[in-house]
Design a protein around this motif. Structure first.
Motif, short mmCIF file in Angstrom:
data_model
loop_
_atom_site.label_atom_id
_atom_site.label_comp_id
_atom_site.label_asym_id
_atom_site.label_seq_id
_atom_site.Cartn_x
_atom_site.Cartn_y
_atom_site.Cartn_z
N PRO A 151 -7.64 6.94 6.00
CA PRO A 151 -8.28 6.90 7.32
C PRO A 151 -7.24 6.79 8.43
CG PRO A 151 -8.79 4.93 6.02
CD PRO A 151 -8.03 5.84 5.13
N MET A 152 -7.39 7.61 9.46
CA MET A 152 -6.43 7.58 10.58
C MET A 152 -7.16 7.65 11.92
SD MET A 152 -3.09 9.67 9.31
CE MET A 152 -3.90 10.87 8.28
N GLU A 180 -11.66 8.11 9.91
CA GLU A 180 -11.01 6.89 10.39
C GLU A 180 -11.94 5.67 10.44
OE1 GLU A 180 -10.81 9.04 14.18
OE2 GLU A 180 -11.13 7.12 15.15
N SER A 181 -11.34 4.53 10.69
CA SER A 181 -12.10 3.29 10.84
C SER A 181 -13.18 3.47 11.91
CB SER A 181 -11.15 2.16 11.23
OG SER A 181 -11.87 0.96 11.26
N GLN A 230 -14.52 5.30 6.49
CA GLN A 230 -14.14 3.88 6.50
C GLN A 230 -14.92 3.18 7.62
OE1 GLN A 230 -10.35 2.53 8.26
NE2 GLN A 230 -9.86 1.57 6.30
N HIS A 268 -13.07 -1.71 5.63
CA HIS A 268 -11.71 -2.04 6.11
C HIS A 268 -11.57 -3.57 6.08
CE1 HIS A 268 -7.92 -1.85 7.92
NE2 HIS A 268 -8.12 -0.93 8.84
N SER A 302 -2.99 -1.42 0.92
CA SER A 302 -2.22 -1.16 2.13
C SER A 302 -1.31 -2.34 2.41
CB SER A 302 -3.20 -0.96 3.29
OG SER A 302 -2.51 -0.69 4.48
N ARG A 351 4.59 -1.37 -2.74
CA ARG A 351 3.14 -1.33 -2.89
C ARG A 351 2.75 -0.95 -4.31
NH1 ARG A 351 0.65 1.20 2.65
NH2 ARG A 351 2.31 0.54 4.01
N VAL A 395 -0.94 3.91 -1.31
CA VAL A 395 -0.66 4.57 -0.04
C VAL A 395 0.66 4.05 0.50
CG1 VAL A 395 -1.98 2.88 1.32
CG2 VAL A 395 -1.65 5.16 2.24
N LEU A 401 4.03 6.13 2.68
CA LEU A 401 5.18 7.03 2.65
C LEU A 401 5.20 7.94 1.41
CD1 LEU A 401 8.05 4.79 4.08
CD2 LEU A 401 6.88 6.70 5.18
N VAL A 402 4.05 8.44 1.07
CA VAL A 402 4.01 9.46 0.02
C VAL A 402 4.42 10.78 0.67
CG1 VAL A 402 2.54 10.72 -1.60
CG2 VAL A 402 2.19 8.27 -1.24
N LEU A 420 -2.52 9.82 1.51
CA LEU A 420 -1.49 10.25 2.47
C LEU A 420 -1.96 9.93 3.88
CD1 LEU A 420 -0.93 14.01 1.51
CD2 LEU A 420 0.32 12.05 0.62
N GLY A 421 -1.04 9.43 4.68
CA GLY A 421 -1.33 9.25 6.11
C GLY A 421 -0.49 10.22 6.92
N LEU A 465 -0.47 14.39 8.53
CA LEU A 465 -0.42 14.83 9.93
C LEU A 465 0.70 15.86 10.09
CD1 LEU A 465 -0.75 11.47 11.93
CD2 LEU A 465 -2.55 13.06 11.23
C1 LIG Z 1 -2.40 7.75 13.41
C2 LIG Z 1 -2.74 6.70 12.38
C3 LIG Z 1 -3.98 6.06 12.46
C4 LIG Z 1 -4.35 5.11 11.47
N1 LIG Z 1 -5.61 4.58 11.50
C5 LIG Z 1 -6.03 3.84 10.46
C6 LIG Z 1 -7.40 3.49 10.33
O1 LIG Z 1 -8.27 3.91 11.10
N2 LIG Z 1 -7.73 2.68 9.28
C7 LIG Z 1 -6.82 2.25 8.38
O2 LIG Z 1 -7.17 1.52 7.46
N3 LIG Z 1 -5.53 2.62 8.45
C8 LIG Z 1 -5.13 3.43 9.45
N4 LIG Z 1 -3.84 3.89 9.47
C9 LIG Z 1 -2.95 3.60 8.33
C10 LIG Z 1 -2.99 4.75 7.31
O3 LIG Z 1 -4.28 4.89 6.75
C11 LIG Z 1 -1.96 4.55 6.17
O4 LIG Z 1 -2.36 3.47 5.38
C12 LIG Z 1 -0.57 4.31 6.69
O5 LIG Z 1 -0.23 5.24 7.70
C13 LIG Z 1 0.47 4.38 5.55
O6 LIG Z 1 0.48 5.64 4.96
P1 LIG Z 1 1.61 6.74 5.34
O7 LIG Z 1 2.93 6.09 5.11
O8 LIG Z 1 1.33 7.88 4.42
O9 LIG Z 1 1.42 7.12 6.79
C14 LIG Z 1 -3.44 4.79 10.45
C15 LIG Z 1 -2.19 5.42 10.41
C16 LIG Z 1 -1.85 6.39 11.34
C17 LIG Z 1 -0.52 7.07 11.22
#
Ligand SMILES: Cc1cc2nc3c(=O)[nH]c(=O)nc-3n(C[C@H](O)[C@H](O)[C@H](O)COP(=O)(O)O)c2cc1C
Length: 383
Positions: free
Chosen positions: A23-24, A56-57, A99, A181, A265, A287, A305, A307-308, A328-329, A333
């Motif tokens: 979720p982002m 996203e949340s 989420q 969440h 997380s 993690r 999750v 930095l994959v 993946l976060g 993107l």
């Molecule tokens: C732009 C952005 C928005 C995010 N929004 C949420 C969210 O809505 N809910 C949540 O649990 N985590 C959120 N996160 C965290 C990501 O879900 C993820 O756990 C985190 O970025 C680590 O993964 P990554 O290293 O692949 O980016 C967000 C991350 C980014 C980059």
């Protein structure tokens, strides 16, 4: 056959692979409603081959939004634009997932590009006024943050019902997986942590109470054939915070209440955000080790999750039995086509069979043309 691209089934949900889009939050909502931005942003992950795509949340009540741009499911009007997204994700082969969240004392913040601190008068002049934030106790996130209004026992019970109602709306919108969440220092995490919860009622005597009530309420509205995910922060970033052993017990209690997957997380600490100089490792390895321990101790499905980036690392992670799903976060993107590229890299799919039908033939021809071009360049350079 790789683990990463083997199908995954849980309750009645079937995913084409084990790649999940985390979720982002986009801060692109209008009055809590998802917009065309969300549709385009999320659909490209499904077109790019992800198995499960999380919205996203999504706030269970207006006070729980992190920013003015957060989306929500606190009323029935908010269902339609999310239902459209669920249809698009399914059309493109992904499991539509959502989420639900409430940011509690971390609500009322500026959008990322405006600084992501508490809303102030400059924001108000732009039409983004602060609002009264709520929390378990009158303890601010840190200096300069608003002191939350303490929720009384009845209001906490009402909030549990708000989670149930949002779960019902998620079901009506057509989502097939739902995540609570429970991490990142947001409301559920605030109730869990002694750092933010110093209540004397039943929600303070037993700090898991709120989380357990939310799990039960959400499950009562979330069908048996659909999986329930729970996002946990693997570590608090302050002394006196939650310990790993607390998490195992809590997760076992959540499992009894119908939670299927723990989403491991470690972002967003319980105290401040960012974490005032203290930080938790963002590294997958950190993690992965803790996730593997939770998997063994609880028997829950585990989603890793953090930095994959490299497909082989994700594959090794699953092969080692450290997780069942990989999320993946930021990498998504950067490259929304990561899953289909990863398939090529891992040698699963050489003929673009999992790319959208509309693209396939052209990509096969492109590959042949690129190959011919490479060979003719080589011939020229060796001539
Ligand atoms: C732009 C952005 C928005 C995010 N929004 C949420 C969210 O809505 N809910 C949540 O649990 N985590 C959120 N996160 C965290 C990501 O879900 C993820 O756990 C985190 O970025 C680590 O993964 P990554 O290293 O692949 O980016 C967000 C991350 C980014 C980059």
């Amino acid at each position: 056959m790789t683990q990463l691209f083997s199908p995954y089934t849980l309750r009645g949900m079937r995913s084409r692979n084990r790649v999940v889009i985390s979720p982002m939050q986009q801060s692109a909502g209008v009055e809590g409603m998802a917009t065309d931005w969300h549709l385009a942003h999320l659909a490209r992950f499904a077109m790019g081959g992800a198995g499960i795509v999380f919205v996203e949340s999504t706030a269970v009540e207006a006070r729980g939004r992190n920013t003015h741009g957060d989306i929500g499911l606190w009323n029935d009007e908010q269902i339609a634009p999310l239902a459209r997204i669920a249809v698009a994700l399914r059309r493109d082969g992904a499991v539509p997932a959502i989420q639900l969240g409430h940011t509690g004392r971390k609500a009322g913040m500026q959008k990322w590009w405006n600084g992501h601190g508490p809303l102030n008068e400059t924001d108000a002049a732009r039409g983004e006024s602060p609002w009264t934030v709520v929390g378990p106790s009158a303890l601010p996130v840190g200096p300069g943050w608003p002191t939350p209004q303490v929720l009384d026992t009845t209001q906490v019970d009402d909030l549990v019902q708000a989670w149930a109602a949002a779960a019902r709306r998620s079901r009506e919108a057509g989502f097939e997986a739902l995540e609570v969440h429970g991490a990142h220092g947001y409301l559920i995490h605030q109730f869990l942590s002694p750092v933010a919860n110093q209540r004397s009622d039943r929600f303070g005597q037993h700090r898991w109470r709120f989380a357990l009530d939310v799990a039960e309420a959400v499950r009562s509205e979330w069908p048996d054939d659909k999986p329930l995910f729970w996002r946990m922060s693997l570590a608090d970033v302050v002394d006196g915070g939650m310990e790993f052993d607390d998490m195992v017990g809590l997760l076992l209690a959540l499992k009894e209440r119908g939670v299927d997957v723990v989403d491991c997380s470690s972002g967003g600490g319980i105290s401040s955000y960012p974490t005032q100089g203290r930080s938790v490792s963002n590294n997958l390895l950190f993690r992965a080790e803790m996730a593997a321990q939770l998997r063994a101790a609880t028997g829950l499905q585990v989603m890793g999750v953090g930095l994959v980036i490299d497909p082989q690392t994700a594959e090794d992670y699953l092969q080692a039995g450290q997780a069942d799903l990989v999320a993946l976060g930021r990498e998504a993107l950067y490259n929304p086509n990561w899953p289909v590229h990863a398939e090529l890299a891992l040698g699963v799919n050489h003929d673009y069979a999992t790319w959208p039908l509309q693209y396939r033939m052209y990509l096969v021809r492109r590959a042949a043309a690129a190959d011919a071009l490479r060979k003719s360049n080589m011939t020229r350079s060796t001539a």
